[in-house]
Design a protein around this motif. Sequence first.
Motif, PDB file in Angstrom:
ATOM      1  N   GLY A 202       0.766  -1.239   0.000  1.00 45.00           N
ATOM      2  CA  GLY A 202       0.000   0.000   0.000  1.00 45.00           C
ATOM      3  C   GLY A 202       0.791   1.280   0.000  1.00 45.00           C
ATOM      4  O   GLY A 202       0.260   2.345   0.305  1.00 45.00           O
ATOM      5  N   GLY A 203       2.088   1.238  -0.382  1.00 41.83           N
ATOM      6  CA  GLY A 203       2.857   2.470  -0.469  1.00 41.83           C
ATOM      7  C   GLY A 203       2.969   2.920  -1.923  1.00 41.83           C
ATOM      8  O   GLY A 203       2.855   2.100  -2.840  1.00 41.83           O
ATOM      9  N   THR A 204       3.236   4.218  -2.146  1.00 39.31           N
ATOM     10  CA  THR A 204       3.377   4.703  -3.522  1.00 39.31           C
ATOM     11  C   THR A 204       4.790   4.445  -4.035  1.00 39.31           C
ATOM     12  O   THR A 204       5.005   4.320  -5.245  1.00 39.31           O
ATOM     13  CB  THR A 204       3.025   6.199  -3.601  1.00 39.31           C
ATOM     14  OG1 THR A 204       1.848   6.428  -2.847  1.00 39.31           O
ATOM     15  CG2 THR A 204       2.758   6.636  -5.041  1.00 39.31           C
ATOM     16  N   SER A 205       5.761   4.344  -3.122  1.00 39.62           N
ATOM     17  CA  SER A 205       7.137   4.085  -3.562  1.00 39.62           C
ATOM     18  C   SER A 205       7.405   2.588  -3.726  1.00 39.62           C
ATOM     19  O   SER A 205       8.552   2.192  -3.942  1.00 39.62           O
ATOM     20  CB  SER A 205       8.128   4.691  -2.557  1.00 39.62           C
ATOM     21  OG  SER A 205       7.939   4.120  -1.277  1.00 39.62           O
ATOM     22  N   ASP A 206       6.366   1.768  -3.677  1.00 43.69           N
ATOM     23  CA  ASP A 206       6.536   0.304  -3.739  1.00 43.69           C
ATOM     24  C   ASP A 206       7.149  -0.186  -5.049  1.00 43.69           C
ATOM     25  O   ASP A 206       7.636  -1.315  -5.122  1.00 43.69           O
ATOM     26  CB  ASP A 206       5.176  -0.415  -3.562  1.00 43.69           C
ATOM     27  CG  ASP A 206       4.587  -0.219  -2.180  1.00 43.69           C
ATOM     28  OD1 ASP A 206       5.223   0.476  -1.373  1.00 43.69           O
ATOM     29  OD2 ASP A 206       3.498  -0.752  -1.916  1.00 43.69           O
ATOM     30  N   TYR A 207       7.107   0.651  -6.122  1.00 41.54           N
ATOM     31  CA  TYR A 207       7.648   0.171  -7.399  1.00 41.54           C
ATOM     32  C   TYR A 207       9.109  -0.234  -7.284  1.00 41.54           C
ATOM     33  O   TYR A 207       9.552  -1.164  -7.978  1.00 41.54           O
ATOM     34  CB  TYR A 207       7.458   1.206  -8.531  1.00 41.54           C
ATOM     35  CG  TYR A 207       8.114   2.541  -8.263  1.00 41.54           C
ATOM     36  CD1 TYR A 207       7.420   3.558  -7.617  1.00 41.54           C
ATOM     37  CD2 TYR A 207       9.430   2.787  -8.642  1.00 41.54           C
ATOM     38  CE1 TYR A 207       8.022   4.788  -7.371  1.00 41.54           C
ATOM     39  CE2 TYR A 207      10.034   4.009  -8.393  1.00 41.54           C
ATOM     40  CZ  TYR A 207       9.328   5.007  -7.751  1.00 41.54           C
ATOM     41  OH  TYR A 207       9.920   6.212  -7.493  1.00 41.54           O
ATOM     42  N   ALA A 208       9.879   0.425  -6.410  1.00 42.65           N
ATOM     43  CA  ALA A 208      11.310   0.092  -6.309  1.00 42.65           C
ATOM     44  C   ALA A 208      11.502  -1.328  -5.750  1.00 42.65           C
ATOM     45  O   ALA A 208      12.093  -2.176  -6.428  1.00 42.65           O
ATOM     46  CB  ALA A 208      12.042   1.138  -5.488  1.00 42.65           C
ATOM     47  N   PRO A 209      10.988  -1.608  -4.531  1.00 46.97           N
ATOM     48  CA  PRO A 209      11.166  -2.991  -4.058  1.00 46.97           C
ATOM     49  C   PRO A 209      10.469  -4.020  -4.945  1.00 46.97           C
ATOM     50  O   PRO A 209      11.003  -5.106  -5.164  1.00 46.97           O
ATOM     51  CB  PRO A 209      10.552  -2.971  -2.652  1.00 46.97           C
ATOM     52  CG  PRO A 209       9.797  -1.703  -2.528  1.00 46.97           C
ATOM     53  CD  PRO A 209      10.389  -0.750  -3.500  1.00 46.97           C
ATOM     54  N   GLU A 210       9.316  -3.663  -5.521  1.00 45.95           N
ATOM     55  CA  GLU A 210       8.600  -4.631  -6.372  1.00 45.95           C
ATOM     56  C   GLU A 210       9.436  -5.019  -7.593  1.00 45.95           C
ATOM     57  O   GLU A 210       9.487  -6.182  -7.989  1.00 45.95           O
ATOM     58  CB  GLU A 210       7.258  -4.045  -6.819  1.00 45.95           C
ATOM     59  CG  GLU A 210       6.205  -4.073  -5.715  1.00 45.95           C
ATOM     60  CD  GLU A 210       4.911  -3.327  -6.073  1.00 45.95           C
ATOM     61  OE1 GLU A 210       4.020  -3.278  -5.223  1.00 45.95           O
ATOM     62  OE2 GLU A 210       4.802  -2.783  -7.197  1.00 45.95           O
ATOM     63  N   MET A 211      10.112  -3.999  -8.185  1.00 48.13           N
ATOM     64  CA  MET A 211      10.930  -4.248  -9.379  1.00 48.13           C
ATOM     65  C   MET A 211      12.059  -5.233  -9.053  1.00 48.13           C
ATOM     66  O   MET A 211      12.327  -6.170  -9.803  1.00 48.13           O
ATOM     67  CB  MET A 211      11.535  -2.902  -9.822  1.00 48.13           C
ATOM     68  CG  MET A 211      11.824  -2.775 -11.273  1.00 48.13           C
ATOM     69  SD  MET A 211      12.690  -1.222 -11.613  1.00 48.13           S
ATOM     70  CE  MET A 211      11.393  -0.019 -11.692  1.00 48.13           C
ATOM     71  N   ILE A 212      12.699  -5.031  -7.919  1.00 49.96           N
ATOM     72  CA  ILE A 212      13.851  -5.863  -7.543  1.00 49.96           C
ATOM     73  C   ILE A 212      13.387  -7.290  -7.206  1.00 49.96           C
ATOM     74  O   ILE A 212      13.968  -8.275  -7.669  1.00 49.96           O
ATOM     75  CB  ILE A 212      14.600  -5.235  -6.335  1.00 49.96           C
ATOM     76  CG1 ILE A 212      14.968  -3.773  -6.641  1.00 49.96           C
ATOM     77  CG2 ILE A 212      15.843  -6.040  -5.989  1.00 49.96           C
ATOM     78  CD1 ILE A 212      15.448  -2.983  -5.432  1.00 49.96           C
ATOM     79  N   HIS A 213      12.316  -7.396  -6.409  1.00 47.86           N
ATOM     80  CA  HIS A 213      11.838  -8.733  -6.016  1.00 47.86           C
ATOM     81  C   HIS A 213      11.300  -9.497  -7.226  1.00 47.86           C
ATOM     82  O   HIS A 213      11.508 -10.703  -7.337  1.00 47.86           O
ATOM     83  CB  HIS A 213      10.768  -8.618  -4.922  1.00 47.86           C
ATOM     84  CG  HIS A 213      11.337  -8.347  -3.558  1.00 47.86           C
ATOM     85  ND1 HIS A 213      11.433  -9.306  -2.569  1.00 47.86           N
ATOM     86  CD2 HIS A 213      11.855  -7.217  -3.015  1.00 47.86           C
ATOM     87  CE1 HIS A 213      11.981  -8.783  -1.473  1.00 47.86           C
ATOM     88  NE2 HIS A 213      12.235  -7.502  -1.719  1.00 47.86           N
ATOM     89  N   ALA A 214      10.619  -8.790  -8.141  1.00 46.13           N
ATOM     90  CA  ALA A 214      10.082  -9.480  -9.328  1.00 46.13           C
ATOM     91  C   ALA A 214      11.230 -10.043 -10.163  1.00 46.13           C
ATOM     92  O   ALA A 214      11.180 -11.195 -10.621  1.00 46.13           O
ATOM     93  CB  ALA A 214       9.239  -8.516 -10.163  1.00 46.13           C
ATOM     94  N   ALA A 215      12.290  -9.230 -10.346  1.00 50.64           N
ATOM     95  CA  ALA A 215      13.431  -9.700 -11.153  1.00 50.64           C
ATOM     96  C   ALA A 215      14.045 -10.957 -10.539  1.00 50.64           C
ATOM     97  O   ALA A 215      14.373 -11.912 -11.244  1.00 50.64           O
ATOM     98  CB  ALA A 215      14.475  -8.593 -11.265  1.00 50.64           C
TER      99      ALA A 215
END
Length: 343
Positions: A202-215
């Motif tokens: 639920g954070g707006t800056s979540d794209y950074a951790p999401e990008m790394i974990h998805a990779a």
Amino acid sequence: MRKKVVFVTGASGEVGQAIVKRLAEEGNHDLLTLDLQSLPEALQSLVTTHIEGDILNNILLARLVSEYEIDVIYHLAALLSKSSEFAPDTAHEVNVEGTLGLLRLAAEQSQWRSKPIQFVFPSSVAVYGLPDPESKGLYKRVREWEWNQPRTIYGCNKLYCEMLGSYYSQHYRQLAADQSVLIDFRALRFPGLISAFTLPTGGTSDYAPEMIHAAAQGRPYKCFVREDSRISFMTMPDAAKSLVRLAEAPREELTRQVYNVTSFSLSAAEIRDMVLKYFPEAEITFQPDPKPQAIIDSWPADLDDSAAQIDWGWEPTYDLERAFSEYLIPNITERYAGESGGA
Ligand code: SER
């Protein structure tokens, strides 16, 4: 005799888990923790007591103070910025009423002791609100008193709670004959936080951790902000370190009640490039969603944390290179080992 404890709310959340680990490593605290969820199994042996409950439950809080003498409060329970936009009234209840209830409790409890109760509060980059791209380009590293014009309810909640904390510790009941409340309120404004072990919700800056974990999992990722979107970030161990260091600092050396802290400033494209360095096969595309984009555009590109550096020696352990090479990549890779992908 009531048992003296450090009280951590939101202990099962991302920052909560990191602070429980950090305080347990120091070894000299009995920890009382509270969260709506149970504590992850790996942390259960680190705390004296975990209570599954709601910070809005005043009867529960009153029961806790009848059993424990609370020395320090790390109040981490909150709804993050995106979740808060979907339910602004709930955000106000949890983020503001929850904090106010704890401040009241600390004020009441402080009457029974000669030493102040320390109240440590994580605030956020979301308290800043730059009105347009020109301002974001001009004011690159904001100081604590600049641009306090939040665009989100979460930012409004955090800014108001900083003010409430300062009021309770400096001017509470200032016209009363006996002004004996002793709260030592200290707050940090965090940038986006990135953990190797947990994912934010639920954070707006979540794209950074999401990008790394998805990779690391070999999953494609569609980033919901533009490539040039820039804000600052910090690793989760540094977030825990900064809270504990601020709590340990001698009060007389603090010139402020609220401090910026940060580690590195990155655009979404630069995060992608770092991820590609370690996971060359990663499929990262950009599909900006104008609504969260507008929130990120209102947050400053960087935070000026010179006051924290000067007053209490703040220095992150992980700069950008070390954050990836020593903390994120090894731990995330191990976490997803055995699943498809992995470095
Ligand atoms: N990381 C938080 C959020 O995006 C900001 O403090 O909500």
